[in-house]
Design a protein around this motif. Sequence first.
Motif, PDB file in Angstrom:
ATOM      1  N   GLY A 128     -84.635  33.666  91.974  1.00  0.00           N
ATOM      2  CA  GLY A 128     -83.946  34.572  92.540  1.00  0.00           C
ATOM      3  C   GLY A 128     -84.847  35.549  91.497  1.00  0.00           C
ATOM      4  N   ALA A 129     -85.903  36.588  91.557  1.00  0.00           N
ATOM      5  CA  ALA A 129     -86.061  37.504  91.272  1.00  0.00           C
ATOM      6  C   ALA A 129     -85.200  38.942  90.287  1.00  0.00           C
ATOM      7  CB  ALA A 129     -86.789  38.911  91.855  1.00  0.00           C
ATOM      8  N   PRO A 130     -85.536  39.152  89.070  1.00  0.00           N
ATOM      9  CA  PRO A 130     -87.141  39.396  88.368  1.00  0.00           C
ATOM     10  C   PRO A 130     -87.025  37.870  87.372  1.00  0.00           C
ATOM     11  CG  PRO A 130     -85.974  40.264  87.052  1.00  0.00           C
ATOM     12  CD  PRO A 130     -84.761  40.232  88.399  1.00  0.00           C
ATOM     13  N   PHE A 131     -88.422  37.428  87.507  1.00  0.00           N
ATOM     14  CA  PHE A 131     -88.632  36.520  87.305  1.00  0.00           C
ATOM     15  C   PHE A 131     -89.985  36.689  85.821  1.00  0.00           C
ATOM     16  CE2 PHE A 131     -88.997  35.520  91.963  1.00  0.00           C
ATOM     17  CZ  PHE A 131     -87.824  34.820  91.643  1.00  0.00           C
ATOM     18  N   ASP A 137     -89.583  25.480  84.134  1.00  0.00           N
ATOM     19  CA  ASP A 137     -89.291  24.354  84.298  1.00  0.00           C
ATOM     20  C   ASP A 137     -87.618  24.406  84.107  1.00  0.00           C
ATOM     21  OD1 ASP A 137     -91.318  22.603  85.803  1.00  0.00           O
ATOM     22  OD2 ASP A 137     -91.371  21.529  83.767  1.00  0.00           O
ATOM     23  N   GLU A 138     -87.084  25.174  82.959  1.00  0.00           N
ATOM     24  CA  GLU A 138     -86.107  25.572  82.068  1.00  0.00           C
ATOM     25  C   GLU A 138     -85.805  26.462  82.707  1.00  0.00           C
ATOM     26  OE1 GLU A 138     -85.783  24.333  78.313  1.00  0.00           O
ATOM     27  OE2 GLU A 138     -86.177  22.235  78.515  1.00  0.00           O
ATOM     28  N   PHE A 139     -85.981  27.301  84.255  1.00  0.00           N
ATOM     29  CA  PHE A 139     -85.511  28.697  84.372  1.00  0.00           C
ATOM     30  C   PHE A 139     -84.501  28.380  85.478  1.00  0.00           C
ATOM     31  CE2 PHE A 139     -86.235  33.106  86.632  1.00  0.00           C
ATOM     32  CZ  PHE A 139     -85.953  33.504  85.549  1.00  0.00           C
ATOM     33  N   PHE A 140     -83.386  29.481  85.207  1.00  0.00           N
ATOM     34  CA  PHE A 140     -82.099  29.506  86.228  1.00  0.00           C
ATOM     35  C   PHE A 140     -82.580  30.014  87.417  1.00  0.00           C
ATOM     36  CE2 PHE A 140     -79.591  33.880  85.236  1.00  0.00           C
ATOM     37  CZ  PHE A 140     -81.188  33.656  85.317  1.00  0.00           C
ATOM     38  N   HIS A 141     -81.107  28.931  87.658  1.00  0.00           N
ATOM     39  CA  HIS A 141     -81.263  29.148  89.685  1.00  0.00           C
ATOM     40  C   HIS A 141     -80.452  30.415  90.191  1.00  0.00           C
ATOM     41  CE1 HIS A 141     -82.328  24.803  90.725  1.00  0.00           C
ATOM     42  NE2 HIS A 141     -83.212  25.503  89.805  1.00  0.00           N
ATOM     43  N   THR A 142     -80.973  31.674  89.930  1.00  0.00           N
ATOM     44  CA  THR A 142     -79.680  33.020  90.718  1.00  0.00           C
ATOM     45  C   THR A 142     -80.873  33.079  91.816  1.00  0.00           C
ATOM     46  OG1 THR A 142     -82.240  34.134  89.597  1.00  0.00           O
ATOM     47  CG2 THR A 142     -79.907  33.087  88.208  1.00  0.00           C
ATOM     48  N   PRO A 143     -80.284  32.211  93.365  1.00  0.00           N
ATOM     49  CA  PRO A 143     -80.797  32.422  94.680  1.00  0.00           C
ATOM     50  C   PRO A 143     -80.791  33.991  95.369  1.00  0.00           C
ATOM     51  CG  PRO A 143     -79.170  31.541  94.473  1.00  0.00           C
ATOM     52  CD  PRO A 143     -79.565  31.130  92.897  1.00  0.00           C
ATOM     53  N   ALA A 152     -79.462  25.191  95.818  1.00  0.00           N
ATOM     54  CA  ALA A 152     -79.232  24.862  94.748  1.00  0.00           C
ATOM     55  C   ALA A 152     -77.916  23.429  94.844  1.00  0.00           C
ATOM     56  CB  ALA A 152     -78.958  25.988  94.091  1.00  0.00           C
ATOM     57  N   ARG A 241     -82.788  14.942  84.609  1.00  0.00           N
ATOM     58  CA  ARG A 241     -83.045  15.925  85.788  1.00  0.00           C
ATOM     59  C   ARG A 241     -83.852  15.858  86.469  1.00  0.00           C
ATOM     60  NH1 ARG A 241     -83.758  19.453  79.473  1.00  0.00           N
ATOM     61  NH2 ARG A 241     -81.460  19.828  79.693  1.00  0.00           N
TER      62      ARG A 241
ATOM     63  N   GLU B 138     -81.090  33.104  80.562  1.00  0.00           N
ATOM     64  CA  GLU B 138     -81.721  32.159  81.460  1.00  0.00           C
ATOM     65  C   GLU B 138     -81.581  31.104  81.752  1.00  0.00           C
ATOM     66  OE1 GLU B 138     -85.536  35.011  82.117  1.00  0.00           O
ATOM     67  OE2 GLU B 138     -83.939  36.429  82.359  1.00  0.00           O
ATOM     68  N   PHE B 139     -81.594  30.213  80.942  1.00  0.00           N
ATOM     69  CA  PHE B 139     -81.205  28.551  80.417  1.00  0.00           C
ATOM     70  C   PHE B 139     -80.747  27.891  81.786  1.00  0.00           C
ATOM     71  CE2 PHE B 139     -80.213  24.900  79.004  1.00  0.00           C
ATOM     72  CZ  PHE B 139     -81.689  24.384  78.872  1.00  0.00           C
ATOM     73  N   PHE B 140     -81.575  26.772  82.310  1.00  0.00           N
ATOM     74  CA  PHE B 140     -80.920  26.346  83.994  1.00  0.00           C
ATOM     75  C   PHE B 140     -79.996  25.781  83.639  1.00  0.00           C
ATOM     76  CE2 PHE B 140     -83.324  22.202  84.240  1.00  0.00           C
ATOM     77  CZ  PHE B 140     -83.514  22.000  82.344  1.00  0.00           C
ATOM     78  N   ARG B 241     -76.632  39.701  88.861  1.00  0.00           N
ATOM     79  CA  ARG B 241     -76.412  38.344  88.505  1.00  0.00           C
ATOM     80  C   ARG B 241     -75.594  37.878  87.988  1.00  0.00           C
ATOM     81  NH1 ARG B 241     -82.610  37.028  85.771  1.00  0.00           N
ATOM     82  NH2 ARG B 241     -83.589  37.246  87.844  1.00  0.00           N
TER      83      ARG B 241
END
Lengths: 325, 325
Positions: A128-131, A137-143, A152, A241, B138-140, B241
Amino acid sequence: MYVLVIGGAGMVGRKLIERLARDGRLGDKAITRLTAHDVVVPRPPEAPFPIDTRVSDISVPGEAAALVAERPDVIFHLAAIVSGEAEADFEKGNRINLDGTRHLFDAVRLVEGYAPRLVFTSSIAVFGAPFPEAIPDEFFHTPLTSYGTQKAIGELLLADYTRRGFFDGIGIRLPTICVRPGLPNKAASGFFSGIIREPLAGQEATLPVSEDVMHWHASPRAAVGFLIHAATLDGAAVGARRNLTMPGLAVTVGEQIEALRKVAGAKAVARIRRAPDPVIEKIVSGWPRKFDPRRAIALGFVAETSFEEIIRIHVEDELGGRIAD
Amino acid sequence: MYVLVIGGAGMVGRKLIERLARDGRLGDKAITRLTAHDVVVPRPPEAPFPIDTRVSDISVPGEAAALVAERPDVIFHLAAIVSGEAEADFEKGNRINLDGTRHLFDAVRLVEGYAPRLVFTSSIAVFGAPFPEAIPDEFFHTPLTSYGTQKAIGELLLADYTRRGFFDGIGIRLPTICVRPGLPNKAASGFFSGIIREPLAGQEATLPVSEDVMHWHASPRAAVGFLIHAATLDGAAVGARRNLTMPGLAVTVGEQIEALRKVAGAKAVARIRRAPDPVIEKIVSGWPRKFDPRRAIALGFVAETSFEEIIRIHVEDELGGRIAD
């Protein structure tokens, strides 16, 4: 090898089954049987192995257990309520996308001495934005949708059930599939395919956003390739992972249109009608645009590298090579 | 203001209720009633407002609805099966940590025109190795335990239910609480508290890992402060978030021991017995060590900045200021 495809009547499911029927095998193993499951009757193609169809709702207790009782060697779990519907009907989305997935995972867990490869289609809607400029690949999930939340959660369960040895799962986050065959639909993302598909078929298409909107695409053929690669790759190489962002192509709408011009000429491009829609502009602005999917690329997943290639695949696979005048 | 504490008999729950009883208020509002809920009978302190206790299992359908029927203004959801037990009993962990949380969230959703502040205690167990030097906001999430998986799912649901307006949720990832009061337990993390708590009480403590092991700590007093700040801060400032890594203090075991020497002298330090345990070394090596929790700090959450401070809080709050000779 026995293959189960849950969601076998959907666009990706049908194309996957067609490809398996054509190959007769999955990786280096001959397919001996395939079950196509969906809530509507799947219409499988001719194949060199028997295909049976089952119609049921995997969110109903007991249905998932019946599906896995005969121990398919590979399970493709593609079934889902799509984004728009999961947003409009919260309880239905949770029932199918969350409970249905958990029922399936638990049904597999409860079969003694059984740990099949299970391929789960997740989505870039887990982000989910902002991006950042390109999502790592290690970016978090904030749908920012209930659909993305449900996917997720499916990813988290898949990783934990795999870690515990209940099955051998791989989750793949598909890009937007483009060019999506079939009739135009009301999905907010529909225009990304529509502005290519309709002009190639001699029809007018509507473009509701500006040409600088960037998005993340792969062809239906690439999506099937991801599924097959996910079903056959070495799980040890994936490690703990288990969920991967698939490769794709980041292009702007303007670049899509230029590719259409190269493949089909100015006449096709002239069939795109601008009709700015602030509602769609706003929805699309919250979507991921571009990824840096290093892990999937290193693991051998392959997508298209030009939008012309994506258009030519549509012309070959859907139009029998013919572009409308 | 009516406050509900789910998990009110646990260590953090008891300390939260004691603090609320002492303050008589939450933020700028006087507390008029508090309900302490748990699976065992909570023993609340004297307070300037009525406290009622309830004993039930929130994973049983209907229990959560009964708890929220009288519309608490603030709900603290601290109840959970702990890490070791959730790993040992997969179904129990999922039933309490996953289904219990979802039942509570749905019970709140189904009360018409009701959207309380809901504070959920998540955990740094949502993260799984390998890690960067300091884990950014922001780490997954790639948990390596079922407990971490269940907490990560709770975070996703909390964010989605908040986005949809069903309640106003804040999830906080607590550091390891140190010095944990009470008797030694068999948790793999128990020694982080034990090597301080037992020597201060004149008892011998066992150290199963090497002195260069680093970990992420905050005192029980800081944890209660996080909960109260999460209950009272402006949700608009948090944005979409909703889940935050709390601040803490990254120190090595060697630094813990040096702080103990400064506070309680060489005699206390001499009560620490080295007994290397490769099993515990391995478990601990998969845990997060250090974070860079910028968002929480910017939002006003405050933790200790030295381990001596953490020890002095234990001496004040648990030992009445007295250190054993």
